[in-house]
Design an enzyme around this catalytic site. Structure first.
Site, short mmCIF file in Angstrom:
data_model
loop_
_atom_site.label_atom_id
_atom_site.label_comp_id
_atom_site.label_asym_id
_atom_site.label_seq_id
_atom_site.Cartn_x
_atom_site.Cartn_y
_atom_site.Cartn_z
N THR A 1 0.87 -1.19 0.00
CA THR A 1 0.00 0.00 0.00
C THR A 1 0.90 1.23 0.00
O THR A 1 0.98 1.95 0.99
CB THR A 1 -0.93 0.02 1.24
OG1 THR A 1 -0.14 -0.24 2.42
CG2 THR A 1 -2.01 -1.03 1.15
N THR B 1 -1.37 -2.48 5.61
CA THR B 1 -1.73 -1.27 6.36
C THR B 1 -2.63 -0.42 5.48
O THR B 1 -2.21 0.04 4.42
CB THR B 1 -0.45 -0.50 6.73
OG1 THR B 1 0.39 -1.37 7.49
CG2 THR B 1 -0.76 0.75 7.54
N LEU C 1 5.02 -6.33 12.78
CA LEU C 1 6.40 -6.84 12.79
C LEU C 1 7.36 -5.77 12.27
O LEU C 1 7.00 -4.91 11.49
CB LEU C 1 6.51 -8.11 11.95
CG LEU C 1 6.22 -8.10 10.45
CD1 LEU C 1 7.32 -7.48 9.63
CD2 LEU C 1 5.94 -9.51 9.97
N ARG C 2 8.61 -5.86 12.77
CA ARG C 2 9.67 -4.97 12.30
C ARG C 2 10.60 -5.77 11.40
O ARG C 2 11.01 -6.88 11.78
CB ARG C 2 10.51 -4.46 13.47
CG ARG C 2 9.82 -3.54 14.43
CD ARG C 2 10.61 -3.45 15.72
NE ARG C 2 10.75 -4.79 16.32
CZ ARG C 2 11.57 -5.09 17.32
NH1 ARG C 2 12.37 -4.18 17.83
NH2 ARG C 2 11.61 -6.32 17.82
N LYS D 1 -3.24 0.79 13.82
CA LYS D 1 -1.97 0.63 13.11
C LYS D 1 -1.33 1.99 12.79
O LYS D 1 -0.15 2.23 13.04
CB LYS D 1 -2.20 -0.19 11.84
CG LYS D 1 -1.00 -0.31 10.93
CD LYS D 1 0.13 -1.10 11.57
CE LYS D 1 1.41 -0.97 10.76
NZ LYS D 1 2.55 -1.59 11.41
N CYS E 1 7.52 1.81 6.08
CA CYS E 1 6.24 2.08 6.78
C CYS E 1 6.07 3.51 7.27
O CYS E 1 5.13 4.19 6.87
CB CYS E 1 6.09 1.11 7.95
SG CYS E 1 5.87 -0.58 7.39
N LYS F 1 5.37 6.54 4.64
CA LYS F 1 4.11 6.49 3.89
C LYS F 1 2.90 6.46 4.83
O LYS F 1 1.85 7.00 4.52
CB LYS F 1 4.09 5.29 2.93
CG LYS F 1 3.82 3.95 3.59
CD LYS F 1 3.64 2.84 2.56
CE LYS F 1 3.47 1.49 3.22
NZ LYS F 1 2.26 1.32 4.02
N LYS G 1 17.60 0.41 7.93
CA LYS G 1 18.02 0.02 9.27
C LYS G 1 18.81 -1.28 9.14
O LYS G 1 18.81 -1.90 8.07
CB LYS G 1 16.84 -0.12 10.21
CG LYS G 1 15.88 -1.23 9.88
CD LYS G 1 14.86 -1.31 11.00
CE LYS G 1 13.82 -2.35 10.74
NZ LYS G 1 12.83 -2.43 11.81
N1 LIG Z 1 7.49 -4.26 5.62
C1 LIG Z 1 7.12 -4.09 6.87
O1 LIG Z 1 7.95 -4.04 7.79
C2 LIG Z 1 5.66 -3.96 7.23
C3 LIG Z 1 5.28 -4.04 8.59
C4 LIG Z 1 3.93 -3.93 8.91
C5 LIG Z 1 2.99 -3.73 7.90
N2 LIG Z 1 3.38 -3.63 6.61
C6 LIG Z 1 2.36 -3.44 5.57
O2 LIG Z 1 2.15 -4.69 4.91
C7 LIG Z 1 1.85 -4.48 3.53
C8 LIG Z 1 2.83 -5.24 2.66
O3 LIG Z 1 4.13 -4.71 2.87
P1 LIG Z 1 5.44 -5.47 2.37
O4 LIG Z 1 6.60 -4.72 2.94
O5 LIG Z 1 5.32 -6.92 2.62
O6 LIG Z 1 5.33 -5.19 0.78
P2 LIG Z 1 6.15 -5.89 -0.39
O7 LIG Z 1 6.18 -4.90 -1.49
O8 LIG Z 1 7.41 -6.48 0.13
O9 LIG Z 1 5.20 -7.12 -0.82
C9 LIG Z 1 3.96 -6.99 -1.44
C10 LIG Z 1 3.81 -8.16 -2.42
O10 LIG Z 1 2.48 -8.20 -2.91
C11 LIG Z 1 2.50 -8.65 -4.26
N3 LIG Z 1 1.22 -8.34 -4.89
C12 LIG Z 1 0.74 -7.13 -5.27
N4 LIG Z 1 -0.50 -7.27 -5.77
C13 LIG Z 1 -0.82 -8.58 -5.70
C14 LIG Z 1 -1.99 -9.35 -6.06
N5 LIG Z 1 -3.09 -8.78 -6.57
N6 LIG Z 1 -1.96 -10.68 -5.86
C15 LIG Z 1 -0.86 -11.27 -5.33
N7 LIG Z 1 0.27 -10.59 -4.95
C16 LIG Z 1 0.28 -9.27 -5.15
C17 LIG Z 1 3.71 -7.94 -4.82
O11 LIG Z 1 4.19 -8.58 -5.99
C18 LIG Z 1 4.70 -8.05 -3.65
O12 LIG Z 1 5.51 -9.21 -3.75
C19 LIG Z 1 1.88 -2.95 3.33
O13 LIG Z 1 0.59 -2.45 3.47
C20 LIG Z 1 2.74 -2.48 4.47
O14 LIG Z 1 2.45 -1.16 4.85
C21 LIG Z 1 4.70 -3.75 6.25
#
Ligand SMILES: NC(=O)c1ccc[n+]([C@@H]2O[C@H](COP(=O)([O-])OP(=O)(O)OC[C@H]3O[C@@H](n4cnc5c(N)ncnc54)[C@H](O)[C@@H]3O)[C@@H](O)[C@H]2O)c1
Length: 434
Positions: free
Chosen positions: A86, A122, A153-154, A207, A263, A266, A324
């Site tokens: 997102t 998120t 998670l971090r 969140k 995170c 954005k 980090k």
């Molecule tokens: N990275 C973090 O530390 C963290 C922590 C808490 C929350 N979040 C939230 O979790 C969410 C995901 O973050 P992330 O860091 O894992 O992102 P990321 O970009 O690493 O992974 C997202 C994945 O989703 C896939 N994707 C997109 N559209 C799709 C669909 N229609 N079908 C199947 N797969 C699809 C993408 O190819 C990608 O591999 C975000 O909203 C983020 O804010 C992230």
């Protein structure tokens, strides 16, 4: 239970592997065929400590699999998690929900029987309502409940955070969904992790409120560090002095170059936009974002000042590029702004990071990359520590001094002691006189 993860990135892959480790049967789906092919070959597309073993063990046990084909695993699932990205929407800073909405459409077309659809991404308040509306519109006969279950998670400590969370927040008012979520998280509940059930909108806001609060704490201590530099106080001692007060707490009080990552930047922006739209502006968070934005370039000015007022034609060695330690994630990393500002000022840059160089190269093709920390320093006019990887905490200072052309060290993470560095003959600058 049968779980399907839509999105196999940092969150989807870690959550999927951890759920499998609890004994659930998990399929991780992604539209990125290259990512899925790599996972099937046993290659982990991201750097996250312990994830390779966790994935390998659960694949071997037959509980974890990967596919680009969503229909089969969604039809078989008790719970489908949406864990897609997102990012900030270009232009206005709202969360871009394109991937979430697409996933909702794909999922509802495939579900069979009652299915809990869980938003782990998120997402702004009200997204659960919108996802539910899209799903009903796409397929009126489908039997599902949309639940919010934000992830806390971090990166760098993701497995431990998922398995031993401070709390699990679940937003639903549907009794059948509540039962499924309780069963899914039962292994954690037995570890005494509190399950906090709320309304869906409340869960979505928790969140953002959490991330905004943590970003505020970091920004507070960063501004305090600037004041420490002006008045001759030590920010680490200030942080300890206030952090020992239980009402404040010692975490997220490390002064540095400003927060970055996938995170906080954005999410704070998206929260501000939601609040403005609702005519309930969050002025404190708006200020935090503005202060943090300015800080990254201010760090470049700190480097320039340490180099005698100009870096034109000078070579600067950068240790640490990831936002980090213990991750290869370069999203919104402070290094990006610092390097750009130093290049603008005429510097030449050589950088080294233990894990993030592959993700950094496409973002910063104009700088040189070294194979290790000491060769990065060779002949440089200054060393700048941007990310506090453990491997940089105990550098051989004799070797550092011998390698540098000028013994200038700018430590943006306060991992060295100023007294010792100055005794050893370095021109040493850190954040907040630590
Ligand atoms: N990275 C973090 O530390 C963290 C922590 C808490 C929350 N979040 C939230 O979790 C969410 C995901 O973050 P992330 O860091 O894992 O992102 P990321 O970009 O690493 O992974 C997202 C994945 O989703 C896939 N994707 C997109 N559209 C799709 C669909 N229609 N079908 C199947 N797969 C699809 C993408 O190819 C990608 O591999 C975000 O909203 C983020 O804010 C992230």
């Amino acid at each position: 239970m049968r779980v399907t993860m839509i999105g196999s990135g940092y969150v989807g892959l870690v959550s999927g592997a951890c759920f499998a480790d609890f004994g659930h049967e998990v399929t991780c789906v992604d539209t990125d065929a290259g990512k899925i092919a790599a996972l099937k070959r046993g290659e982990i597309p991201i750097y996250e400590p312990g994830l390779d073993d966790l994935v390998a063990n659960n694949v071997r046990a037959g509980r974890l699999s990967f596919t680009t084909e969503l229909a089969g695993p969604v039809a078989a699932a008790d719970a489908v998690f949406i864990a897609v990205g997102t990012p900030s929407r270009r232009g206005d800073g709202h969360a871009d929900l394109t991937y979430v909405h697409q996933a909702a459409r794909d999922v509802v077309a495939a579900i069979e029987g009652f299915t809990v659809v869980v938003t782990k991404s998120t997402v702004p308040v009200g997204t659960g309502d919108e996802v539910e509306r899209i799903m009903r519109e796409t397929r009126a006969d489908a039997d599902f409940a949309v639940v919010s279950n934000p992830e806390f998670l971090r990166e760098g400590a993701a497995i431990a955070d998922f398995k031993r969370p401070d709390r699990i927040v679940i937003g639903t008012e549907d009794d059948r969904a509540r039962k499924v979520m309780e069963d899914l998280y039962r292994p954690l509940y037995l570890n005494a992790a509190p399950l906090l059930f709320t309304a869906r909108r409340t869960s979505e806001l928790i969140k953002y409120a959490g991330n905004a609060f943590l970003a505020t704490k970091i920004t507070f201590i960063n501004e305090m560090a600037d004041l420490c530099e002006r008045v001759g106080a030590n920010v680490q001692e200030v942080a300890r002095g206030i952090g020992l007060d239980n009402r404040i707490g010692g975490k997220f009080l490390h002064a540095g170059p400003g927060y970055g990552g996938s995170c906080f930047p954005k999410d704070t922006l998206a929260l501000i936009k939601t609040a403005q739209d609702m005519e309930s502006p969050l002025r404190l968070v708006e200020t935090v974002v503005a202060v943090n934005d300015q800080r990254k370039r201010a760090m470049a000015r700190k480097v320039i000042a340490a180099c005698g007022g100009s870096v034109r034609g000078k070579r600067i060695a950068i240790l640490g590029l990831a936002f980090k330690p213990n991750t290869d994630d370069m999203r919104e990393a402070p290094s990006l702004s610092i390097v750009t500002a130093l290049l603008d000022a005429g510097a030449e840059i050589t950088a080294y990071d233990p894990e993030a160089m592959a993700s950094a190269k496409p973002l910063m093709p104009e700088i040189a990359y070294a194979p290790d920390a000491y060769s990065c320093l060779e002949g440089a006019d200054a060393l700048v520590i941007v990310t506090e990887w453990d491997a940089f905490r105990a550098l051989d200072l004799g070797r550092v001094k011998a390698a540098l052309r000028h013994p200038v060290v700018v430590d943006l993470r306060n991992i060295y002691r100023s007294g010792e560095m100055r005794e050893r003959g370095f021109t040493y600058v850190n954040v907040g006189n630590a």
